[in-house]
Scaffold this motif. Structure first.
Motif, mmCIF file in Angstrom:
data_model
loop_
_atom_site.group_PDB
_atom_site.id
_atom_site.type_symbol
_atom_site.label_atom_id
_atom_site.label_comp_id
_atom_site.label_asym_id
_atom_site.label_seq_id
_atom_site.Cartn_x
_atom_site.Cartn_y
_atom_site.Cartn_z
ATOM 1 N N ASP A 5 1.098 -1.279 -0.104
ATOM 2 C CA ASP A 5 0.022 0.127 0.054
ATOM 3 C C ASP A 5 0.937 1.043 0.024
ATOM 4 O O ASP A 5 1.589 1.430 0.869
ATOM 5 C CB ASP A 5 -0.821 -0.107 1.234
ATOM 6 C CG ASP A 5 -1.722 1.070 1.359
ATOM 7 O OD1 ASP A 5 -1.783 2.269 0.633
ATOM 8 O OD2 ASP A 5 -2.780 1.153 2.230
ATOM 9 N N VAL A 6 0.797 2.007 -0.949
ATOM 10 C CA VAL A 6 1.804 3.243 -1.330
ATOM 11 C C VAL A 6 1.017 4.711 -1.012
ATOM 12 O O VAL A 6 -0.118 4.497 -1.692
ATOM 13 C CB VAL A 6 2.427 2.901 -2.768
ATOM 14 C CG1 VAL A 6 3.400 4.009 -2.843
ATOM 15 C CG2 VAL A 6 3.135 1.553 -2.763
ATOM 16 N N THR A 7 1.520 5.395 -0.295
ATOM 17 C CA THR A 7 1.244 6.773 0.028
ATOM 18 C C THR A 7 2.463 7.575 0.019
ATOM 19 O O THR A 7 3.639 7.111 -0.291
ATOM 20 C CB THR A 7 0.427 6.994 1.116
ATOM 21 O OG1 THR A 7 1.499 6.812 2.338
ATOM 22 C CG2 THR A 7 -0.650 5.529 1.377
ATOM 23 N N ILE A 8 2.096 8.736 0.393
ATOM 24 C CA ILE A 8 3.073 10.021 0.428
ATOM 25 C C ILE A 8 3.999 9.639 1.664
ATOM 26 O O ILE A 8 4.997 9.960 1.658
ATOM 27 C CB ILE A 8 2.644 11.544 0.239
ATOM 28 C CG1 ILE A 8 3.740 12.557 0.228
ATOM 29 C CG2 ILE A 8 1.884 11.595 1.543
ATOM 30 C CD1 ILE A 8 3.302 13.797 0.103
ATOM 31 N N TRP A 9 3.413 9.223 2.578
ATOM 32 C CA TRP A 9 3.878 8.848 3.973
ATOM 33 C C TRP A 9 5.463 8.135 4.071
ATOM 34 O O TRP A 9 6.263 8.732 5.034
ATOM 35 C CB TRP A 9 3.037 8.517 5.084
ATOM 36 C CG TRP A 9 1.942 9.313 5.003
ATOM 37 C CD1 TRP A 9 0.433 9.139 4.572
ATOM 38 C CD2 TRP A 9 1.891 10.590 5.609
ATOM 39 N NE1 TRP A 9 -0.219 10.178 4.747
ATOM 40 C CE2 TRP A 9 0.692 11.228 5.398
ATOM 41 C CE3 TRP A 9 2.843 11.769 5.964
ATOM 42 C CZ2 TRP A 9 0.099 12.357 5.735
ATOM 43 C CZ3 TRP A 9 2.474 12.834 6.321
ATOM 44 C CH2 TRP A 9 1.125 13.249 6.397
ATOM 45 N N ILE A 26 -1.072 -1.186 -4.534
ATOM 46 C CA ILE A 26 -2.200 -0.407 -4.376
ATOM 47 C C ILE A 26 -1.637 1.055 -3.953
ATOM 48 O O ILE A 26 -1.135 1.383 -2.964
ATOM 49 C CB ILE A 26 -2.923 -0.867 -3.434
ATOM 50 C CG1 ILE A 26 -3.472 -2.516 -3.571
ATOM 51 C CG2 ILE A 26 -4.449 -0.144 -3.586
ATOM 52 C CD1 ILE A 26 -4.052 -2.688 -5.007
ATOM 53 N N ILE A 27 -1.940 1.919 -4.947
ATOM 54 C CA ILE A 27 -1.452 3.360 -4.733
ATOM 55 C C ILE A 27 -2.370 4.453 -4.389
ATOM 56 O O ILE A 27 -3.489 4.566 -5.308
ATOM 57 C CB ILE A 27 -0.705 3.667 -5.968
ATOM 58 C CG1 ILE A 27 0.455 2.951 -6.493
ATOM 59 C CG2 ILE A 27 -0.131 5.231 -5.992
ATOM 60 C CD1 ILE A 27 1.021 3.045 -7.892
ATOM 61 N N LYS A 28 -2.196 5.064 -3.347
ATOM 62 C CA LYS A 28 -3.132 6.165 -2.924
ATOM 63 C C LYS A 28 -3.028 7.317 -4.083
ATOM 64 O O LYS A 28 -1.935 7.866 -4.207
ATOM 65 C CB LYS A 28 -2.647 6.655 -1.643
ATOM 66 C CG LYS A 28 -3.722 7.948 -1.155
ATOM 67 C CD LYS A 28 -3.426 8.369 0.154
ATOM 68 C CE LYS A 28 -4.726 9.276 0.898
ATOM 69 N NZ LYS A 28 -4.094 9.926 1.954
ATOM 70 N N LEU A 36 -10.359 17.949 -0.238
ATOM 71 C CA LEU A 36 -10.218 16.839 -1.352
ATOM 72 C C LEU A 36 -8.728 17.224 -1.908
ATOM 73 O O LEU A 36 -8.405 18.476 -1.928
ATOM 74 C CB LEU A 36 -11.134 17.246 -2.423
ATOM 75 C CG LEU A 36 -12.354 16.627 -2.215
ATOM 76 C CD1 LEU A 36 -13.400 17.079 -3.492
ATOM 77 C CD2 LEU A 36 -12.461 15.282 -1.941
ATOM 78 N N TYR A 37 -7.989 16.185 -1.832
ATOM 79 C CA TYR A 37 -6.567 16.485 -2.150
ATOM 80 C C TYR A 37 -5.928 15.453 -2.957
ATOM 81 O O TYR A 37 -6.398 14.074 -2.804
ATOM 82 C CB TYR A 37 -5.613 16.723 -1.071
ATOM 83 C CG TYR A 37 -5.573 15.776 -0.089
ATOM 84 C CD1 TYR A 37 -4.807 14.613 -0.088
ATOM 85 C CD2 TYR A 37 -6.785 15.344 1.015
ATOM 86 C CE1 TYR A 37 -4.730 13.360 0.924
ATOM 87 C CE2 TYR A 37 -6.634 14.453 1.943
ATOM 88 C CZ TYR A 37 -5.783 13.345 1.742
ATOM 89 O OH TYR A 37 -5.851 12.273 2.531
ATOM 90 N N PRO A 38 -5.051 15.645 -3.845
ATOM 91 C CA PRO A 38 -4.228 14.459 -4.201
ATOM 92 C C PRO A 38 -2.913 14.039 -3.628
ATOM 93 O O PRO A 38 -2.538 14.764 -2.969
ATOM 94 C CB PRO A 38 -3.793 14.968 -5.807
ATOM 95 C CG PRO A 38 -3.594 16.416 -5.464
ATOM 96 C CD PRO A 38 -4.613 16.752 -4.460
ATOM 97 N N ASP A 39 -2.827 12.748 -3.620
ATOM 98 C CA ASP A 39 -1.625 12.345 -2.836
ATOM 99 C C ASP A 39 -0.350 12.871 -3.361
ATOM 100 O O ASP A 39 -0.368 12.620 -4.818
ATOM 101 C CB ASP A 39 -1.501 10.863 -2.862
ATOM 102 C CG ASP A 39 -0.337 10.308 -2.051
ATOM 103 O OD1 ASP A 39 -0.402 10.138 -0.831
ATOM 104 O OD2 ASP A 39 0.625 10.061 -2.361
#
Length: 81
Positions: A5-9, A26-28, A36-39
């Motif tokens: 699971d991939v995010t900016i964090w 699986i990419i955020k 509302l915001y894009p990763d």
């Protein structure tokens, strides 16, 4: 199967290393929990997963807002289906 699971964090991901240990990602793409915001790493993570050939999908972290607006925002971030 192993996935990620991939995010900016986690910061900048080394996708060449990831390729050696996962079968999919699986990419955020976006969120709605704080407006509302894009990763912030979505485009890079999407492009890198594609570059190294990892099968992948995208998700939206839902908030308490209007679900239709959140779905429309998600589709606008991922560029449609």
């Amino acid at each position: 199967m192993n996935g990620i699971d991939v995010t900016i964090w986690p910061g900048i991901i080394d996708w060449n290393k990831v390729k050696k240990s996962v079968d999919f990602a699986i990419i955020k793409a976006s969120g709605g929990d704080a407006g509302l915001y894009p990763d912030g790493q979505f485009v890079r993570n999407r492009d890198e997963a594609r570059r190294v050939g990892i099968p992948h999908g995208f998700y939206h972290f839902a908030g308490a807002g209007d679900p239709i607006a959140e779905a429309q925002f998600f589709v606008s971030v991922i560029g449609g289906l």
